[in-house]
Scaffold this motif. Sequence first.
Motif, PDB file in Angstrom:
ATOM      1  N   GLY A  83       0.819  -1.202   0.000  1.00  0.00           N
ATOM      2  CA  GLY A  83       0.000   0.000   0.000  1.00  0.00           C
ATOM      3  C   GLY A  83       0.859   1.260   0.000  1.00  0.00           C
ATOM      4  O   GLY A  83       0.530   2.250  -0.662  1.00  0.00           O
ATOM      5  N   GLN A  84       1.979   1.226   0.743  1.00  0.00           N
ATOM      6  CA  GLN A  84       2.897   2.364   0.726  1.00  0.00           C
ATOM      7  C   GLN A  84       3.483   2.576  -0.672  1.00  0.00           C
ATOM      8  O   GLN A  84       3.685   3.711  -1.104  1.00  0.00           O
ATOM      9  CB  GLN A  84       4.030   2.143   1.727  1.00  0.00           C
ATOM     10  N   CYS A  85       3.761   1.472  -1.356  1.00  0.00           N
ATOM     11  CA  CYS A  85       4.273   1.581  -2.730  1.00  0.00           C
ATOM     12  C   CYS A  85       3.251   2.260  -3.625  1.00  0.00           C
ATOM     13  O   CYS A  85       3.609   3.029  -4.529  1.00  0.00           O
ATOM     14  CB  CYS A  85       4.615   0.200  -3.287  1.00  0.00           C
ATOM     15  N   GLN A  86       1.979   1.979  -3.388  1.00  0.00           N
ATOM     16  CA  GLN A  86       0.929   2.622  -4.179  1.00  0.00           C
ATOM     17  C   GLN A  86       0.853   4.116  -3.880  1.00  0.00           C
ATOM     18  O   GLN A  86       0.625   4.927  -4.787  1.00  0.00           O
ATOM     19  CB  GLN A  86      -0.428   1.960  -3.896  1.00  0.00           C
ATOM     20  N   PHE A  87       1.031   4.473  -2.612  1.00  0.00           N
ATOM     21  CA  PHE A  87       0.920   5.877  -2.204  1.00  0.00           C
ATOM     22  C   PHE A  87       2.162   6.682  -2.589  1.00  0.00           C
ATOM     23  O   PHE A  87       2.067   7.721  -3.250  1.00  0.00           O
ATOM     24  CB  PHE A  87       0.678   5.959  -0.698  1.00  0.00           C
ATOM     25  N   TYR A  88       3.343   6.181  -2.178  1.00  0.00           N
ATOM     26  CA  TYR A  88       4.567   6.923  -2.437  1.00  0.00           C
ATOM     27  C   TYR A  88       5.110   6.717  -3.842  1.00  0.00           C
ATOM     28  O   TYR A  88       5.605   7.654  -4.470  1.00  0.00           O
ATOM     29  CB  TYR A  88       5.652   6.527  -1.429  1.00  0.00           C
ATOM     30  N   GLY A  89       5.041   5.465  -4.327  1.00  0.00           N
ATOM     31  CA  GLY A  89       5.640   5.154  -5.621  1.00  0.00           C
ATOM     32  C   GLY A  89       4.725   5.432  -6.795  1.00  0.00           C
ATOM     33  O   GLY A  89       5.098   6.143  -7.736  1.00  0.00           O
ATOM     34  N   ALA A  90       3.506   4.877  -6.754  1.00  0.00           N
ATOM     35  CA  ALA A  90       2.565   5.052  -7.858  1.00  0.00           C
ATOM     36  C   ALA A  90       1.805   6.373  -7.768  1.00  0.00           C
ATOM     37  O   ALA A  90       1.014   6.693  -8.667  1.00  0.00           O
ATOM     38  CB  ALA A  90       1.580   3.884  -7.892  1.00  0.00           C
ATOM     39  N   LYS A  91       2.008   7.130  -6.676  1.00  0.00           N
ATOM     40  CA  LYS A  91       1.387   8.452  -6.476  1.00  0.00           C
ATOM     41  C   LYS A  91      -0.145   8.390  -6.453  1.00  0.00           C
ATOM     42  O   LYS A  91      -0.823   9.322  -6.883  1.00  0.00           O
ATOM     43  CB  LYS A  91       1.839   9.441  -7.576  1.00  0.00           C
ATOM     44  N   ARG A  92      -0.695   7.276  -5.958  1.00  0.00           N
ATOM     45  CA  ARG A  92      -2.140   7.216  -5.787  1.00  0.00           C
ATOM     46  C   ARG A  92      -2.522   8.021  -4.543  1.00  0.00           C
ATOM     47  O   ARG A  92      -1.698   8.236  -3.657  1.00  0.00           O
ATOM     48  CB  ARG A  92      -2.611   5.771  -5.640  1.00  0.00           C
ATOM     49  N   SER A  93      -3.774   8.415  -4.453  1.00  0.00           N
ATOM     50  CA  SER A  93      -4.216   9.138  -3.272  1.00  0.00           C
ATOM     51  C   SER A  93      -4.197   8.207  -2.062  1.00  0.00           C
ATOM     52  O   SER A  93      -4.228   6.975  -2.208  1.00  0.00           O
ATOM     53  CB  SER A  93      -5.630   9.689  -3.479  1.00  0.00           C
ATOM     54  N   ARG A  94      -4.167   8.802  -0.877  1.00  0.00           N
ATOM     55  CA  ARG A  94      -4.138   7.999   0.346  1.00  0.00           C
ATOM     56  C   ARG A  94      -5.372   7.091   0.431  1.00  0.00           C
ATOM     57  O   ARG A  94      -5.261   5.921   0.783  1.00  0.00           O
ATOM     58  CB  ARG A  94      -4.070   8.913   1.571  1.00  0.00           C
ATOM     59  N   ALA A  95      -6.536   7.626   0.084  1.00  0.00           N
ATOM     60  CA  ALA A  95      -7.774   6.848   0.173  1.00  0.00           C
ATOM     61  C   ALA A  95      -7.747   5.656  -0.779  1.00  0.00           C
ATOM     62  O   ALA A  95      -8.150   4.542  -0.417  1.00  0.00           O
ATOM     63  CB  ALA A  95      -8.976   7.744  -0.140  1.00  0.00           C
ATOM     64  N   VAL A  96      -7.273   5.887  -1.993  1.00  0.00           N
ATOM     65  CA  VAL A  96      -7.204   4.798  -2.977  1.00  0.00           C
ATOM     66  C   VAL A  96      -6.205   3.736  -2.531  1.00  0.00           C
ATOM     67  O   VAL A  96      -6.472   2.531  -2.631  1.00  0.00           O
ATOM     68  CB  VAL A  96      -6.829   5.351  -4.366  1.00  0.00           C
ATOM     69  N   ALA A  97      -5.036   4.169  -2.024  1.00  0.00           N
ATOM     70  CA  ALA A  97      -4.021   3.211  -1.571  1.00  0.00           C
ATOM     71  C   ALA A  97      -4.552   2.355  -0.421  1.00  0.00           C
ATOM     72  O   ALA A  97      -4.342   1.136  -0.400  1.00  0.00           O
ATOM     73  CB  ALA A  97      -2.756   3.959  -1.131  1.00  0.00           C
ATOM     74  N   ILE A  98      -5.257   2.970   0.523  1.00  0.00           N
ATOM     75  CA  ILE A  98      -5.827   2.225   1.654  1.00  0.00           C
ATOM     76  C   ILE A  98      -6.905   1.262   1.166  1.00  0.00           C
ATOM     77  O   ILE A  98      -6.962   0.106   1.589  1.00  0.00           O
ATOM     78  CB  ILE A  98      -6.396   3.190   2.710  1.00  0.00           C
ATOM     79  N   ALA A  99      -7.768   1.730   0.252  1.00  0.00           N
ATOM     80  CA  ALA A  99      -8.847   0.882  -0.271  1.00  0.00           C
ATOM     81  C   ALA A  99      -8.286  -0.327  -1.006  1.00  0.00           C
ATOM     82  O   ALA A  99      -8.772  -1.458  -0.835  1.00  0.00           O
ATOM     83  CB  ALA A  99      -9.748   1.692  -1.198  1.00  0.00           C
ATOM     84  N   LEU A 100      -7.255  -0.122  -1.818  1.00  0.00           N
ATOM     85  CA  LEU A 100      -6.641  -1.227  -2.549  1.00  0.00           C
ATOM     86  C   LEU A 100      -6.011  -2.240  -1.591  1.00  0.00           C
ATOM     87  O   LEU A 100      -6.122  -3.453  -1.782  1.00  0.00           O
ATOM     88  CB  LEU A 100      -5.585  -0.694  -3.520  1.00  0.00           C
TER      89      LEU A 100
END
Length: 244
Positions: A83-100
């Motif tokens: 999830g951190q990779c999605q937030f920091y690396g893929a630049k997804r929003s915090r809500a999207v990273a948590i949901a995924l």
Amino acid sequence: MPVNAVAENVLGTMGAICWTVQLFPQIWKSRKHKSTEGLSPYLVLLWGLAAGFLGAYTLLLNLNIPLILQPQLFGVLSLVSWGQCQFYGAKRSRAVAIALTLALMLLVGGFEVAMVFALRPALDAGSEAGKRGVQFLGIFSAVLISLALIPQYVEIWRHCEVIGISVLFMLIDLLGGLFSDLSLAFKDKFDVIAGVTYTTVVVMDALVILAAVILNPRAEKRRRRAGAPHREEEATATALSSRT
């Protein structure tokens, strides 16, 4: 080795403790630097998925409680790191990273429960198909855990050093596999598949640590000669500027 339930549980508990805390250094490192550059998201994703297979395997074979808890904790923390990779690396929003992350946790957990309910009756009946199904779960988890480190080796090769991934995380993970391996040696019957899985973790983690010992000092010397900042300080600055 002679059967020793106390030694089995003590070593299994030590392994479980290592695999409970192993990913905290990695999660902390990613949060501190606001970056997961150099950490392959495929590593933690595949480890998270492998936990579903290994978790069902340990439950079906009724291994000791520490070894049953290990894949559950391992999977949750791996997916948090993903999830951190999605937030920091893929630049997804915090809500999207948590949901995924939560969706994947539910998917892996649901798969594990489904496998236990599907194979338990056949296994209890002594069915050959049930035994083969359980063996598949164990073997496939070992394959996933092994393959997961290949993308990380690619990251190391690409950067010519070990960055993004915490060496302390790798060391604790290695110790968790070692203690778990030793706990199996004190069972009345050594579980070969679980042993292969744990040994694979030990060997492949050791390769990452060895790469850090050899490559990182060389990379730091190159940066000092070029007058460049430390790689992770540069990554932190870049991540912060991209968020502002």
